[in-house]
Design an enzyme around this catalytic site. Structure first.
Site, PDB file in Angstrom:
ATOM      1  N   ASP A  66       9.499 -11.947  -7.879  1.00 14.99           N
ATOM      2  CA  ASP A  66       9.251 -13.294  -7.803  1.00 14.99           C
ATOM      3  C   ASP A  66       9.243 -14.237  -9.298  1.00 14.99           C
ATOM      4  OD1 ASP A  66       8.794 -13.082  -5.057  1.00 14.99           O
ATOM      5  OD2 ASP A  66       6.630 -13.237  -5.446  1.00 14.99           O
TER       6      ASP A  66
ATOM      7  N   ARG B 169      -7.887 -14.985 -11.988  1.00  8.64           N
ATOM      8  CA  ARG B 169      -7.205 -16.375 -11.870  1.00  8.64           C
ATOM      9  C   ARG B 169      -7.740 -17.330 -12.659  1.00  8.64           C
ATOM     10  NH1 ARG B 169      -3.662 -12.593 -10.955  1.00  8.64           N
ATOM     11  NH2 ARG B 169      -2.496 -12.828  -8.971  1.00  8.64           N
TER      12      ARG B 169
ATOM     13  N   ASP C 202      -4.364 -17.748  -4.656  1.00  7.74           N
ATOM     14  CA  ASP C 202      -4.064 -17.612  -6.169  1.00  7.74           C
ATOM     15  C   ASP C 202      -3.460 -18.739  -6.655  1.00  7.74           C
ATOM     16  OD1 ASP C 202      -5.102 -14.960  -6.603  1.00  7.74           O
ATOM     17  OD2 ASP C 202      -3.227 -14.128  -6.155  1.00  7.74           O
TER      18      ASP C 202
ATOM     19  N   SER D 281       2.630  -5.366  -1.575  1.00  8.62           N
ATOM     20  CA  SER D 281       2.341  -6.411  -2.589  1.00  8.62           C
ATOM     21  C   SER D 281       1.204  -5.944  -3.440  1.00  8.62           C
ATOM     22  CB  SER D 281       2.365  -7.839  -2.029  1.00  8.62           C
ATOM     23  OG  SER D 281       1.834  -8.566  -3.040  1.00  8.62           O
TER      24      SER D 281
HETATM   25  N1  ARG Z   1      -6.453 -11.401  -1.022  1.00  4.91           N
HETATM   26  C1  ARG Z   1      -6.862 -11.260  -2.400  1.00  4.91           C
HETATM   27  C2  ARG Z   1      -7.319 -12.625  -3.145  1.00  4.91           C
HETATM   28  O1  ARG Z   1      -7.016 -13.677  -2.519  1.00  4.91           O
HETATM   29  C3  ARG Z   1      -5.829 -10.511  -3.302  1.00  4.91           C
HETATM   30  C4  ARG Z   1      -4.589 -11.399  -3.525  1.00  4.91           C
HETATM   31  C5  ARG Z   1      -3.572 -10.597  -4.199  1.00  4.91           C
HETATM   32  N2  ARG Z   1      -2.720 -11.482  -4.924  1.00  4.91           N
HETATM   33  C6  ARG Z   1      -1.724 -11.080  -5.058  1.00  4.91           C
HETATM   34  N3  ARG Z   1      -0.703 -11.992  -5.600  1.00  4.91           N
HETATM   35  N4  ARG Z   1      -0.921  -9.978  -4.589  1.00  4.91           N
HETATM   36  O2  ARG Z   1      -7.912 -12.515  -4.098  1.00  4.91           O
END
Ligand code: ARG
Length: 393
Positions: free
Chosen positions: A15, A94, A123, A175
């Site tokens: 990405d 984040r 995120d 992922s």
């Molecule tokens: N669901 C989790 C969260 O919102 C993990 C997110 C994983 N992020 C990613 N870019 N793969 O904190």
């Protein structure tokens, strides 16, 4: 016209690699920014890839120490666990990445920052809300939300057409996001909530059924809620976390599987591995049970849930989160002492605890000869406690 500069949060994955090129084609000069939050990436090749995708500059910043000190530790002291299971590894990183992006943009004189989050996740919210609070007016670009590429396959075609150096070796079906506090695993076969996560989904932990039958006993010392020693040896917190990740992983500790509520209204299936976080939360909580009074424990349960939700929902840099921190800080004044924990085939069980501030009073608890509890006074207590509910003759 002079092309303006954008700082892109870069992971090295497909990405964000495509993002570099897309931003260039949209007229930006791209600086790739790699945040080292302990994800065990090999930054040499990552840097190389960014440059070959067309970035003019790559910045790699080691953020492990501030990550542990200013984000992980407050969350641990607060007992922050989302929906009873998620220890918030991704979510905690984040706001820190957003802060670092804002600082880099200021230093580099960039007109914008960019990230590779999709429009369906948490995120994007965490990063952008943090950026709006910390760097008002800074332009934010989210190529993945805007471009026409509809699937992973289309991104790959885009990359191949432009000869971008994407990783050619067989990509994982999942992922993955990873840092010192844990691994978040999603998509692929996990999208079916009925399907058990296959072993290959896990990055760190041994299958509990293959973990050593002997288990492992360990001892953690806390000082005002901060883990300071492991098996009697003082260790800086990042090293202590790394060691517990290794030990916990060997014993299959810290796996969770959760149907989780995203802020944007989607339920999603998430699998996590967080050995150190699991052990530290269990041990810390255990010490609180010994050292905090009943009312503080009950009140703090509510604070823990609220605190977790604020982290999850991207509200880190907000007044309420800071106010909750003040409560948590006060609550930790006596959370000092030692906890013994047993790791055994996927479980992590506290088996002993002691503290100079222990509120445990043997003279009250004992059924032995040294009992100081006046059992007769219980009669009057019960009479009044139940009084409102008992109909009088
Ligand atoms: N669901 C989790 C969260 O919102 C993990 C997110 C994983 N992020 C990613 N870019 N793969 O904190």
């Amino acid at each position: 016209m002079k092309r303006k500069r954008v700082i892109l949060a870069y992971s090295g994955g497909l990405d964000t690699s495509v993002c570099i090129r897309w931003l260039m084609e949209a007229g930006w000069r791209v600086t790739a920014f790699c945040a080292d939050v302990g994800q065990e990436a090999d930054f040499g090749p990552v840097k190389e890839r960014a440059l070959r995708c067309g970035a003019e500059k790559v910045i790699v910043q080691d953020l492990k120490v501030p990550f542990v000190r200013d984000y992980i530790l407050p969350a641990l002291k607060a007992g922050a666990v989302y929906e009873g299971k998620y220890l918030l590894a991704t979510a905690l990183s984040r706001p820190l990445i957003a802060k670092a992006l804002a600082e880099a943009a200021r230093k580099e004189g960039a007109a914008a920052v960019a990230h590779g989050c999709t429009g369906k996740g948490n995120d994007q919210v965490r990063i952008e809300v943090s950026l709006k609070i910390l760097a008002r007016g800074l332009k934010i670009l989210a190529p993945v939300r805007e471009w026409e590429l509809k699937s992973r396959q289309e991104e790959i075609s885009y990359a191949i057409k432009r000869r971008l150096p994407i990783e050619s070796k067989k990509k994982s079906r999942f992922s993955i996001d990873q840092n010192l506090w844990g691994v978040s695993i999603e998509s692929g076969p996990l999208e079916d909530p009925w399907v058990e996560p296959p072993q290959e989904a896990y990055r760190w932990t041994t299958d509990p059924s293959k973990a050593p039958v002997k288990g492992q006993l360990l001892q953690i010392d806390f000082k005002k809620g901060v883990p300071v020693k492991l098996n009697g040896t003082p260790l800086p917190l990042p090293a202590l976390i790394q060691k517990l990740n290794r030990w916990g992983a060997q014993h299959g500790v810290g796996r969770t599987d959760l149907i989780e509520d995203r802020l944007v209204g989607i339920k999603s299936r998430e699998v996590y591995e967080a050995p150190a976080a699991t052990i530290l939360h269990a041990a810390h909580r255990e010490l609180e049970q010994l050292t905090l009074d009943r009312e503080t424990l009950i009140f703090k349960e509510g604070v823990s849930q609220r605190y977790a939700r604020m982290i999850y929902d991207g509200l880190w840099f907000t007044p309420l989160r800071k106010a909750l921190d003040a409560f948590v800080k006060k609550s930790q004044e006596r959370v000092s002492g030692t906890v013994r924990v047993k790791l055994y085939r996927g479980s992590c069980i506290p088996v002993g605890r002691r503290s100079p501030y222990s509120r445990y009073q043997a003279a009250l608890a004992t059924y032995g000869g040294k009992d100081r509890f006046d059992q007769r006074s219980a009669t009057g207590f019960i009479a009044l406690w139940g009084l409102p509910y008992v109909k009088q003759p």
